[in-house]
Design an enzyme around this catalytic site. Sequence first.
Site, PDB file in Angstrom:
ATOM      1  N   ASP A   1      -5.372  -4.709   3.287  1.00  0.00           N
ATOM      2  CA  ASP A   1      -5.276  -4.295   4.682  1.00  0.00           C
ATOM      3  C   ASP A   1      -3.956  -4.800   5.262  1.00  0.00           C
ATOM      4  OD1 ASP A   1      -6.160  -3.061   6.976  1.00  0.00           O
ATOM      5  OD2 ASP A   1      -7.343  -4.762   7.661  1.00  0.00           O
TER       6      ASP A   1
ATOM      7  N   HIS B   1      -0.173  -3.270  18.057  1.00  0.00           N
ATOM      8  CA  HIS B   1      -1.402  -4.030  17.797  1.00  0.00           C
ATOM      9  C   HIS B   1      -1.090  -5.508  17.573  1.00  0.00           C
ATOM     10  CE1 HIS B   1      -5.330  -5.108  16.179  1.00  0.00           C
ATOM     11  NE2 HIS B   1      -4.761  -5.545  15.067  1.00  0.00           N
TER      12      HIS B   1
ATOM     13  N   GLU C   1     -11.882  -1.108  14.056  1.00  0.00           N
ATOM     14  CA  GLU C   1     -10.423  -0.946  14.069  1.00  0.00           C
ATOM     15  C   GLU C   1     -10.094   0.419  13.500  1.00  0.00           C
ATOM     16  OE1 GLU C   1      -8.554  -4.294  12.050  1.00  0.00           O
ATOM     17  OE2 GLU C   1      -8.484  -5.407  13.927  1.00  0.00           O
TER      18      GLU C   1
ATOM     19  N   GLU D   1      -7.917   2.709  11.634  1.00  0.00           N
ATOM     20  CA  GLU D   1      -6.811   2.548  10.699  1.00  0.00           C
ATOM     21  C   GLU D   1      -6.621   3.820   9.867  1.00  0.00           C
ATOM     22  OE1 GLU D   1      -6.762  -1.086   8.494  1.00  0.00           O
ATOM     23  OE2 GLU D   1      -7.560  -2.277  10.164  1.00  0.00           O
TER      24      GLU D   1
ATOM     25  N   ASP E   1     -12.113  -0.411  10.031  1.00  0.00           N
ATOM     26  CA  ASP E   1     -12.169  -1.796   9.566  1.00  0.00           C
ATOM     27  C   ASP E   1     -13.002  -2.605  10.560  1.00  0.00           C
ATOM     28  OD1 ASP E   1     -11.611  -4.167   8.241  1.00  0.00           O
ATOM     29  OD2 ASP E   1      -9.732  -4.474   9.317  1.00  0.00           O
TER      30      ASP E   1
ATOM     31  N   ARG F   1     -15.076 -10.342  15.795  1.00  0.00           N
ATOM     32  CA  ARG F   1     -13.986 -11.080  16.453  1.00  0.00           C
ATOM     33  C   ARG F   1     -14.291 -12.558  16.651  1.00  0.00           C
ATOM     34  NH1 ARG F   1      -9.952  -7.805  15.281  1.00  0.00           N
ATOM     35  NH2 ARG F   1     -10.188  -5.748  16.226  1.00  0.00           N
TER      36      ARG F   1
ATOM     37  N   GLN G   1     -13.958 -14.150  13.303  1.00  0.00           N
ATOM     38  CA  GLN G   1     -12.541 -14.135  12.926  1.00  0.00           C
ATOM     39  C   GLN G   1     -11.768 -15.270  13.592  1.00  0.00           C
ATOM     40  OE1 GLN G   1     -10.757 -10.319  13.738  1.00  0.00           O
ATOM     41  NE2 GLN G   1      -8.713 -10.921  13.026  1.00  0.00           N
TER      42      GLN G   1
ATOM     43  N   LYS H   1     -14.285  -9.672   8.133  1.00  0.00           N
ATOM     44  CA  LYS H   1     -13.817  -8.338   7.744  1.00  0.00           C
ATOM     45  C   LYS H   1     -14.557  -7.793   6.540  1.00  0.00           C
ATOM     46  CE  LYS H   1     -10.072  -8.042  10.463  1.00  0.00           C
ATOM     47  NZ  LYS H   1      -9.708  -6.855  11.254  1.00  0.00           N
TER      48      LYS H   1
ATOM     49  N   THR I   1     -16.375  -1.832   5.501  1.00  0.00           N
ATOM     50  CA  THR I   1     -15.177  -1.082   5.886  1.00  0.00           C
ATOM     51  C   THR I   1     -15.472   0.372   5.527  1.00  0.00           C
ATOM     52  OG1 THR I   1     -13.792  -2.997   5.366  1.00  0.00           O
ATOM     53  CG2 THR I   1     -12.679  -0.868   5.567  1.00  0.00           C
TER      54      THR I   1
ATOM     55  N   GLU J   1      -8.351  -4.875  21.980  1.00  0.00           N
ATOM     56  CA  GLU J   1      -7.189  -4.520  22.790  1.00  0.00           C
ATOM     57  C   GLU J   1      -7.579  -3.697  24.023  1.00  0.00           C
ATOM     58  OE1 GLU J   1      -3.497  -3.199  20.431  1.00  0.00           O
ATOM     59  OE2 GLU J   1      -5.122  -3.108  18.973  1.00  0.00           O
TER      60      GLU J   1
END
Lengths: 451, 451
Positions: B148, B155, B219, B221, B253, B257, B260, B273, B277, B394
């Site tokens: 990844d 970002h 996420e 991606e 993904d 949070r 993380q 993570k 996925t 975000e």
Amino acid sequence: MAAPINDTHDASLRSWVDSANEPGCDFPIQNLPYGVFHHEDEDEDDARVGVAIGDMILDLSVIADAGLLEDVDADDEEDIEEDVSAPMLNLLMCSEPARWSALRRRISELLSDGNDELCGDASLMEDALIPMSEAVMVMPAEVGDYTDFYASIHHATNVGSMFRPDNPLLPNYKWIPIGYHGRSSTLAVSGTPVRRPLGQTKADDADPVYGPCKLLDYEMEVGAFVGRGNERGEIIPIDEAEDHLFGLCLVNDWSARDMQKWEYQPLGPFLAKSFLTTLSPWVVTMEALAPFRVASLPRESGDPAPLEYLSSKEDREFGGVDLTVEVYLSSERMRAEGMEPVRLSSGNFRHMYWTVAQMLTHHASNGCSMDPGDLFASGTVSGPEKGNRGCLLELTWRGSEPIELPTGETRKFLADGDEITMKGFCERDGYRRIGFGFCSGVVLPSVMATV
Amino acid sequence: MAAPINDTHDASLRSWVDSANEPGCDFPIQNLPYGVFHHEDEDEDDARVGVAIGDMILDLSVIADAGLLEDVDADDEEDIEEDVSAPMLNLLMCSEPARWSALRRRISELLSDGNDELCGDASLMEDALIPMSEAVMVMPAEVGDYTDFYASIHHATNVGSMFRPDNPLLPNYKWIPIGYHGRSSTLAVSGTPVRRPLGQTKADDADPVYGPCKLLDYEMEVGAFVGRGNERGEIIPIDEAEDHLFGLCLVNDWSARDMQKWEYQPLGPFLAKSFLTTLSPWVVTMEALAPFRVASLPRESGDPAPLEYLSSKEDREFGGVDLTVEVYLSSERMRAEGMEPVRLSSGNFRHMYWTVAQMLTHHASNGCSMDPGDLFASGTVSGPEKGNRGCLLELTWRGSEPIELPTGETRKFLADGDEITMKGFCERDGYRRIGFGFCSGVVLPSVMATV
């Protein structure tokens, strides 16, 4: 729970393979590690499962074909002959511990002094026993996913104090078995040379450049192979973790320190670790290790107790492994001058802050699926003393205390032509010493230029 | 070099599969993405390679068996029928770009208005065309290793400013395509529900606890599948990188949070993570994307030029992909009330700081071996505007600006029952719009408790 000690560990057991009875032999009848091999005259396609005994390999596919392993299978769904004829240990790894135990017991029996089922049949013996000197060892398993932990508090503290002097041990260290995903495509078996990698490095006062790594290092680690896995979304409770572990091997996690320093923020090590990771070919089973299980590292006063999901009485009392690991170096010049390798360090796996069961349970604690043959390594095995440090970064304290070799050469980090050999063994009064064999590799010059 | 535009991209081409000609269709004859599927009445063992055309799937194993793909193979070592009958795209991915191109040209020909080789044979048609509504899509490839990246500077800057307000963009960002190794065992195809993971989280003023993730995120991606790989120790020069890329897909993904934040120092994201996925099932080939290639993101004044190994004229001029990506959310209540999903964001893959060629070349720049079917994802695709932000972290600025749903519900992060759907498409004047289909998943409650 951890495999118990039984008759197969009896120190008085001897094999009719004489070399297995010699003192100091890594592979006495009490060990019986598994590996994947082929004869030097054969192709890699012919690889199958073998067991190390003395200086010989017992070809399990041959003795299974001869019907000598029939009692190992409990029902028709199991097929030991198929499992040991595969060019990887993965099929065997899928089993329950009871079947691993039955297979170990049967192999122990067949190789024991006084048993002539195998050694009484000269023609079968010829096929079933291959001298290690004529065999080529290949990767013991097809590793779907590889993970690298950071479980030595001594290593983490030493390295942390170099990279973050004000903050050596991060606040999460004593709560979480810290780890990161590695690259399975760059795993290789002992004997594979390591090509000095190219990469971006940056001096403090200059722009980064792309070129050969200048600070090449090894890391002495212990690897654990997953046996049965878990479904995605399920966890592996700490009390069941040992049942999911097949065995241990030695791991050299070659590291490019200059690349690592520049790339690792904020997402961790990447290309500094993914050019080669070397495994020893013999997997010592958890059952073989039973006599050498010790208490996990006691927590110091003020340290938090592991959270409940990482905690069990069994793991506290027997989660550790009393496994000595050693690193040897020989430079090209030392070999040319006929010198023996020098020992750089000697550490012990019992000094790890986290046990293999805690690492596995934590890994699956988010529902991450583990598959048979998945590998996780412990991170550098370092201990409290300087002589226990498992990498050059620590041993030479980032190059500030170079090591002198018998030739007068010095080393801050690895030079082209250096050969690193790792060894591991377990000793305990009243039990036969068992060994892991070795994990070695020679440094080749970079494709771009030598340094 | 990037695949050139040719007759297969001609906007005037039409297919005798009527649904492929409808405006807004993701899969016109100009697209022809590959996927792996089986009929809903079949087992996963029956999966084989198909091509999306309108609302149908062309079963390549059927038309290869009928001899319609014979001209694709240049010599006896190639066997297109074997490659497309496999339950994964890996065999096809091993080819040279010339063979991919020959296959695309031939499929385009067979599906074109006026060609009756296939549509003139009613019995063959019956076997070869399966309605998407009756098909089950499975993982497009067996992914050996998953990586990844973190290639959106928008970002990286947004997230960096939350986690490290004094130091949002680290000094290495503009030199290195930052990435980390991921977990291939937890990749799954669109439609797989995501079980809210358990893990360690820590409030600022309390000890850590193990429990359900409270800050679950997605996420948005873009994933790139490696075609031909490289040998360990070899590199992939930037000018050859596109020849090693098979195609792109959408990637969600999923990210925890709170886990993380507590675990990621110093070795990067790990369990935050590796619970799931999700990939979109259709792989849009690099050749299909030819009309939509654009210049790579221009560097701003003062930004360093990429180092030579990451730099080429071709990559500067055509390294980007003008690919719009969108994220939609529907809550359980929205679905119960018959409401349409709401669009949370719309971004564009051309806003990435690093191109797919740069990511691949960097990945192999240390000699890391890449294998056919290996996948690397771009990292969250965010752009300069708020509406371009590709994750809730975000979009809601770490929960401080909740999103209001049409039901009056609000979201800082994902709730159980939420469904996230990602879409992607390319548009350009004079060319047919092509789409990526979608990548979706519903959040299930944690096994321990709901939050």
